[in-house]
Design a protein around this motif. Structure first.
Motif, PDB file in Angstrom:
ATOM      1  N   SER A 247       5.191   3.176   1.935  1.00 17.94           N
ATOM      2  CA  SER A 247       5.854   2.045   1.320  1.00 17.94           C
ATOM      3  C   SER A 247       7.303   1.952   1.570  1.00 17.94           C
ATOM      4  O   SER A 247       7.870   2.775   1.459  1.00 17.94           O
TER       5      SER A 247
ATOM      6  N   GLN B 163       4.826  -3.549  -2.084  1.00 18.72           N
ATOM      7  CA  GLN B 163       4.337  -2.352  -2.781  1.00 18.72           C
ATOM      8  C   GLN B 163       3.206  -2.502  -3.521  1.00 18.72           C
ATOM      9  O   GLN B 163       2.123  -1.557  -3.568  1.00 18.72           O
TER      10      GLN B 163
ATOM     11  N   ASN C 247       0.395  -2.292  -1.062  1.00 18.03           N
ATOM     12  CA  ASN C 247       0.151  -1.186  -0.500  1.00 18.03           C
ATOM     13  C   ASN C 247      -0.704  -0.170  -1.623  1.00 18.03           C
ATOM     14  O   ASN C 247      -1.407   0.439  -1.331  1.00 18.03           O
TER      15      ASN C 247
ATOM     16  N   SER D  35       0.687   4.988  -0.472  1.00 19.12           N
ATOM     17  CA  SER D  35       1.743   4.384  -1.301  1.00 19.12           C
ATOM     18  C   SER D  35       2.575   5.567  -2.234  1.00 19.12           C
ATOM     19  O   SER D  35       3.303   5.329  -3.050  1.00 19.12           O
TER      20      SER D  35
END
Length: 316
Positions: free
Chosen positions: A106, A122, A125, A178
């Motif tokens: 990310s 994010q 992700n 992530s």
């Protein structure tokens, strides 16, 4: 690739990477810097990196050249101004490569006016791009793979998307972890706009050359909806709405709408601290609608005159 005005990035990044890699693999790691100027090469060598000097041909060519001379079984591609977190990312990466072939991270920018945008990315992700879910929406700030799985990518186009398509077209899994993040300092307004225009034009080139393939695969269609919609249908709809308001015959609208656009761009450019976060987010969303519009001349130039394979690297 760096230029002399960006040398402050090379040294700290090289030393940090060497420390992180050494703590995980004391005798089996190396940092290779692909440099297009002598000053960068010298700074990288002083920081303990191995250096490959090349002409300024763009990031895709730099990746091709770097992987070609790499002796490692696992290759990680990152940028000179990026910081990878957490410190034990090599351990997490090894876990990922047990079930995947291409791993990305990310991304966010520290102190960026685009905070809301990166938080949204994010969120995607974390909830959509888990390590068990394949995706083509990777970021070039962190790409990792086994060297035996890599195949050279075109010199033109978006490097991250080209690599993702290359892996996926050969039946290899592409994922985002992530747990790993790649952060970089926020560039100046001028450099950020130039970077976004370049990225958008390169993405358009890559999508045009791979449109047929992407349209035939479920993952490709999802990517087209995510990336293609953002820079085409979404932007066209926005500007059609703006045009309808400005040319509606209502004098107030003809004055108010351009004024709002100008104020949003000014807020996005100057990043005043006293402005509420939601105003920054709205100003950013509106200001970024100019980027696809400003990218059209470059896309047309690439199509009819010649593609952009090198550029003046922005100072970060």
């Amino acid at each position: 690739l760096n230029r002399s005005s960006d040398l402050s990035s090379i040294g700290p990044t090289t030393r940090r990477l060497r420390e992180e890699l050494t703590s995980y693999a004391p005798a089996g790691s190396r940092v290779l810097v692909v440099a297009s100027d002598l000053e960068t090469a010298i700074a990288a060598q002083k920081a303990g990196a191995e250096v490959l000097q090349t002409p300024r041909e763009g990031k895709s060519s730099a990746i091709n050249r770097g992987v070609a001379v790499s002796e490692g079984s696992i290759v990680v591609v990152t940028d000179a101004n990026c910081q990878i977190q957490p410190p034990n990312w090599p351990e997490l990466l090894i876990q990922d490569l047990e079930h995947s072939h291409l791993v990305s991270a990310s991304k966010h920018e520290s102190g960026s006016p685009e905070t809301a945008y990166w938080k949204y990315e994010q969120f995607l992700n974390k909830h959509e791009h888990s390590r068990a879910t394949e995706t083509l929406a990777l970021v070039g700030e962190f790409l990792a793979f086994r060297s035996e799985d890599f195949s050279s990518i075109p010199a033109e186009g978006a490097d991250d998307t080209s690599i993702a398509i290359s892996f996926h077209s050969r039946g290899k899994r592409t994922v985002i972890d992530s747990r790993i993040s790649a952060s970089e300092p926020t560039p100046t307004f001028r450099d950020n706009i130039e970077r976004r225009i370049r990225i958008t034009s390169q993405l358009a080139d890559t999508l045009a050359h791979n449109f047929g393939y992407l349209l035939k695969t479920p993952l490709g269609r999802k990517f087209l909806l995510h990336k293609g919609y953002r820079t085409t249908i979404g932007t066209i709809g926005f500007w059609l709405m703006i045009g309808a308001l400005v040319f509606s015959g209502n004098f107030k609208m003809a004055v108010i709408v351009p004024t709002i656009l100008a104020v949003c761009v000014a807020i996005y450019a100057t990043r005043p601290k006293l402005i509420p976060n939601w105003v920054h987010a709205a100003s950013t969303a509106i200001s970024l609608q100019f980027v696809p519009l400003m990218s059209v001349p470059r896309v047309l130039r690439n199509m009819f005159i010649g593609r952009e394979t090198g550029w003046e690297k922005v100072a970060r």
